[in-house]
Write a protein that holds these residues in place. Structure first.
Motif, PDB file in Angstrom:
ATOM      1  N   LYS A   1      20.584-131.016  44.812  1.00 21.52           N
ATOM      2  CA  LYS A   1      20.953-129.867  45.640  1.00 21.52           C
ATOM      3  C   LYS A   1      21.321-128.683  44.749  1.00 21.52           C
ATOM      4  O   LYS A   1      22.169-128.776  43.876  1.00 21.52           O
ATOM      5  CB  LYS A   1      22.134-130.226  46.533  1.00 21.52           C
ATOM      6  N   GLY A   2      20.623-127.586  44.954  1.00 20.86           N
ATOM      7  CA  GLY A   2      20.873-126.373  44.187  1.00 20.86           C
ATOM      8  C   GLY A   2      20.209-126.336  42.825  1.00 20.86           C
ATOM      9  O   GLY A   2      20.264-125.308  42.139  1.00 20.86           O
ATOM     10  N   ALA A   3      19.583-127.426  42.404  1.00 23.30           N
ATOM     11  CA  ALA A   3      18.940-127.462  41.088  1.00 23.30           C
ATOM     12  C   ALA A   3      17.580-126.779  41.140  1.00 23.30           C
ATOM     13  O   ALA A   3      16.863-126.878  42.140  1.00 23.30           O
ATOM     14  CB  ALA A   3      18.791-128.898  40.614  1.00 23.30           C
ATOM     15  N   GLU A   4      17.239-126.098  40.063  1.00 21.26           N
ATOM     16  CA  GLU A   4      15.949-125.435  39.949  1.00 21.26           C
ATOM     17  C   GLU A   4      15.267-125.846  38.655  1.00 21.26           C
ATOM     18  O   GLU A   4      15.922-126.277  37.696  1.00 21.26           O
ATOM     19  CB  GLU A   4      16.127-123.912  39.985  1.00 21.26           C
ATOM     20  N   LEU A   5      13.948-125.706  38.625  1.00 20.78           N
ATOM     21  CA  LEU A   5      13.186-125.953  37.407  1.00 20.78           C
ATOM     22  C   LEU A   5      13.493-124.816  36.434  1.00 20.78           C
ATOM     23  O   LEU A   5      13.171-123.663  36.702  1.00 20.78           O
ATOM     24  CB  LEU A   5      11.696-126.005  37.729  1.00 20.78           C
TER      25      LEU A   5
ATOM     26  N   MET B   1       4.077-120.720  26.245  1.00 25.97           N
ATOM     27  CA  MET B   1       4.231-122.064  26.792  1.00 25.97           C
ATOM     28  C   MET B   1       5.719-122.374  26.954  1.00 25.97           C
ATOM     29  O   MET B   1       6.548-121.893  26.175  1.00 25.97           O
ATOM     30  CB  MET B   1       3.579-123.095  25.880  1.00 25.97           C
ATOM     31  N   LYS B   2       6.039-123.182  27.961  1.00 27.12           N
ATOM     32  CA  LYS B   2       7.444-123.475  28.234  1.00 27.12           C
ATOM     33  C   LYS B   2       7.674-124.968  28.461  1.00 27.12           C
ATOM     34  O   LYS B   2       6.809-125.659  28.996  1.00 27.12           O
ATOM     35  CB  LYS B   2       7.927-122.715  29.479  1.00 27.12           C
ATOM     36  N   ILE B   3       8.823-125.431  28.044  1.00 24.02           N
ATOM     37  CA  ILE B   3       9.367-126.711  28.495  1.00 24.02           C
ATOM     38  C   ILE B   3      10.365-126.380  29.585  1.00 24.02           C
ATOM     39  O   ILE B   3      11.291-125.584  29.370  1.00 24.02           O
ATOM     40  CB  ILE B   3      10.075-127.472  27.359  1.00 24.02           C
ATOM     41  N   LYS B   4      10.177-126.979  30.764  1.00 23.98           N
ATOM     42  CA  LYS B   4      11.094-126.744  31.872  1.00 23.98           C
ATOM     43  C   LYS B   4      11.706-128.071  32.324  1.00 23.98           C
ATOM     44  O   LYS B   4      11.063-129.117  32.239  1.00 23.98           O
ATOM     45  CB  LYS B   4      10.373-126.076  33.042  1.00 23.98           C
ATOM     46  N   MET B   5      12.946-128.009  32.819  1.00 24.93           N
ATOM     47  CA  MET B   5      13.645-129.209  33.258  1.00 24.93           C
ATOM     48  C   MET B   5      14.173-129.044  34.672  1.00 24.93           C
ATOM     49  O   MET B   5      14.516-127.937  35.113  1.00 24.93           O
ATOM     50  CB  MET B   5      14.816-129.528  32.329  1.00 24.93           C
ATOM     51  N   LEU B   6      14.258-130.178  35.376  1.00 22.35           N
ATOM     52  CA  LEU B   6      14.816-130.216  36.717  1.00 22.35           C
ATOM     53  C   LEU B   6      15.773-131.404  36.811  1.00 22.35           C
ATOM     54  O   LEU B   6      15.410-132.528  36.450  1.00 22.35           O
ATOM     55  CB  LEU B   6      13.704-130.368  37.759  1.00 22.35           C
ATOM     56  N   ARG B   7      16.984-131.161  37.281  1.00 17.38           N
ATOM     57  CA  ARG B   7      17.945-132.239  37.518  1.00 17.38           C
ATOM     58  C   ARG B   7      17.618-132.916  38.848  1.00 17.38           C
ATOM     59  O   ARG B   7      17.372-132.234  39.857  1.00 17.38           O
ATOM     60  CB  ARG B   7      19.371-131.687  37.532  1.00 17.38           C
ATOM     61  N   LEU B   8      17.569-134.241  38.838  1.00 10.28           N
ATOM     62  CA  LEU B   8      17.138-135.010  40.003  1.00 10.28           C
ATOM     63  C   LEU B   8      18.290-135.785  40.645  1.00 10.28           C
ATOM     64  O   LEU B   8      19.234-136.195  39.971  1.00 10.28           O
ATOM     65  CB  LEU B   8      16.041-136.007  39.600  1.00 10.28           C
ATOM     66  N   GLU B   9      18.150-135.995  41.934  1.00  9.18           N
ATOM     67  CA  GLU B   9      18.967-136.940  42.693  1.00  9.18           C
ATOM     68  C   GLU B   9      18.030-137.700  43.620  1.00  9.18           C
ATOM     69  O   GLU B   9      17.255-137.074  44.363  1.00  9.18           O
ATOM     70  CB  GLU B   9      20.054-136.237  43.506  1.00  9.18           C
ATOM     71  N   ASN B  10      18.064-139.006  43.547  1.00  7.67           N
ATOM     72  CA  ASN B  10      17.167-139.843  44.346  1.00  7.67           C
ATOM     73  C   ASN B  10      15.701-139.474  44.132  1.00  7.67           C
ATOM     74  O   ASN B  10      14.883-139.522  45.059  1.00  7.67           O
ATOM     75  CB  ASN B  10      17.533-139.744  45.830  1.00  7.67           C
ATOM     76  N   GLY B  11      15.382-139.076  42.912  1.00  5.25           N
ATOM     77  CA  GLY B  11      13.994-138.831  42.536  1.00  5.25           C
ATOM     78  C   GLY B  11      13.452-137.459  42.850  1.00  5.25           C
ATOM     79  O   GLY B  11      12.304-137.156  42.507  1.00  5.25           O
ATOM     80  N   VAL B  12      14.244-136.610  43.493  1.00  2.00           N
ATOM     81  CA  VAL B  12      13.812-135.243  43.811  1.00  2.00           C
ATOM     82  C   VAL B  12      14.861-134.271  43.290  1.00  2.00           C
ATOM     83  O   VAL B  12      15.920-134.674  42.806  1.00  2.00           O
ATOM     84  CB  VAL B  12      13.606-135.059  45.331  1.00  2.00           C
ATOM     85  N   GLY B  13      14.562-132.988  43.387  1.00  2.00           N
ATOM     86  CA  GLY B  13      15.492-131.995  42.874  1.00  2.00           C
ATOM     87  C   GLY B  13      16.865-132.113  43.509  1.00  2.00           C
ATOM     88  O   GLY B  13      16.995-132.211  44.734  1.00  2.00           O
TER      89      GLY B  13
END
Length: 338
Positions: free
Chosen positions: A296-300, A282-294
């Motif tokens: 630029k260049g950010a990945e889960l 099992m994993k905890i994954k994170m995504l950095r958001l801008e304006n509610g979506v991923g």
């Protein structure tokens, strides 16, 4: 309204399991079932990128919700719901909020944004003697104060979140064999079907500005995080927007931080597309958001791999200041003889 999440699939043995397995979505069993666990409550610090144990409690504890005063986490175990101090002399010592042998409270619970109320899905017991399908189960959405008072039923379904103004609840339900996201007034009025796609949807939660509802969906052939406007996904779900796209996990239950800058998921191995699994990987994954979506260049990105299941955090565990979040991990204790 038919239910889709069977939090008690081992309750009555194999025959009940066979009935519920056809539903596709199987929630973690709040009853101890042959395997005993010790639960570790764990915190991730977003700024420091560190993971810290908070406390450990015997039993299988689920879905910690962080209170707005930062003093407690609210968690369920064995069909009852508790608050647990996060500091002080009583740290890690559960205080029961509500428990009733006639109503099994599940891990589908969430605090209102001001932490004055708890909404939770329950299962009314005993189960019907001539139950032929899950449609015969009474699975109420219940609301109570943080001290367990004023408990009352408002609807049926599998609760996941409150609107920031406490006017609405969002939950998962099924109509015509289709698992979708719904909204109901917190007084039980005005049901709104928010998605209509034939794929399974689950785990809805509001953004802090009240403009969006984030959820997970299998509509892209695997489970990913999506969002839609707070009034629904529109005709043919054309307003639904995919947020994550990892290729190595099934990504469930997106939890957006109160400041809207981060999202984390409870992610499963690819070969476990439903969430009945408890085990390694099992994993905890994170995504950095801008304006509610991923951004630029950010990945889960994976921040933690652990032994657990969907009860680790199927509802949100963010701290009010968006700096940390909490979930649960399990340690297997014994294997009971069958």
């Amino acid at each position: 309204m038919k239910s889709i999440r069977w939090s008690f699939m081992l309750l009555s043995g194999l025959s009940l399991l066979l009935i519920f397995a056809t539903a596709g979505l199987v929630a973690q069993n709040p009853f101890q079932s042959g395997t005993k666990y010790r639960t570790h409550f764990v915190i991730y610090n977003v700024q420091k990128k560190t993971t810290t144990p908070l406390f450990t409690i015997e039993g299988e504890w689920h879905a910690p919700n962080w209170t707005s005063d930062r003093k407690y986490v609210v968690s369920d175990m064995g069909g009852s719901i508790y608050r647990i101090p996060m500091s002080g002399t009583n740290i890690g010592k559960p205080e029961k909020i509500y428990g009733d042998p006639k109503v099994l409270l599940t891990n589908d619970h969430a605090l209102s944004w001001d932490s004055k109320q708890i909404a939770v899905s329950g299962i009314t017991l005993p189960l019907p003697k001539n139950m032929r399908s899950a449609a015969d189960i009474h699975n109420p959405i219940l609301i109570m104060n943080l001290d367990g008072s004023t408990l009352h039923e408002v609807h049926l379904g599998w609760l996941h979140g409150w609107s920031p103004d406490s006017k609405y609840l969002v939950y998962t339900g099924i109509v015509d064999n289709n698992a979708d996201i719904y909204r109901i007034g917190s007084d039980g009025s005005g049901e709104l079907r928010m998605t209509t796609n034939k794929a399974e949807d689950d785990g809805p939660e509001y953004s802090a500005d009240g403009k969006w509802v984030y959820f997970c969906s299998k509509r892209s052939s695997k489970w990913d995080a999506w969002r839609m406007p707070a009034d629904g996904a529109g005709p043919d779900d054309n307003l639904a927007e995919k947020i994550t796209n990892s290729g190595d996990t099934q990504d469930w239950f997106p939890h957006i931080s109160p400041d809207g800058k981060w999202l984390y998921t409870i992610s499963y191995p690819m070969d476990h597309p439903d969430h009945s699994y408890i085990g390694e990987g099992m994993k905890i994954k994170m995504l950095r958001l801008e304006n509610g979506v991923g951004a630029k260049g950010a990945e889960l990105t994976t921040v933690r791999t652990f032994f657990g299941g969907q009860g680790a955090g199927n509802t949100g565990g963010w701290s009010p200041d968006s700096k940390r979040f909490v979930w649960t991990e399990y340690e297997k204790i014994t294997e009971q003889a069958k």
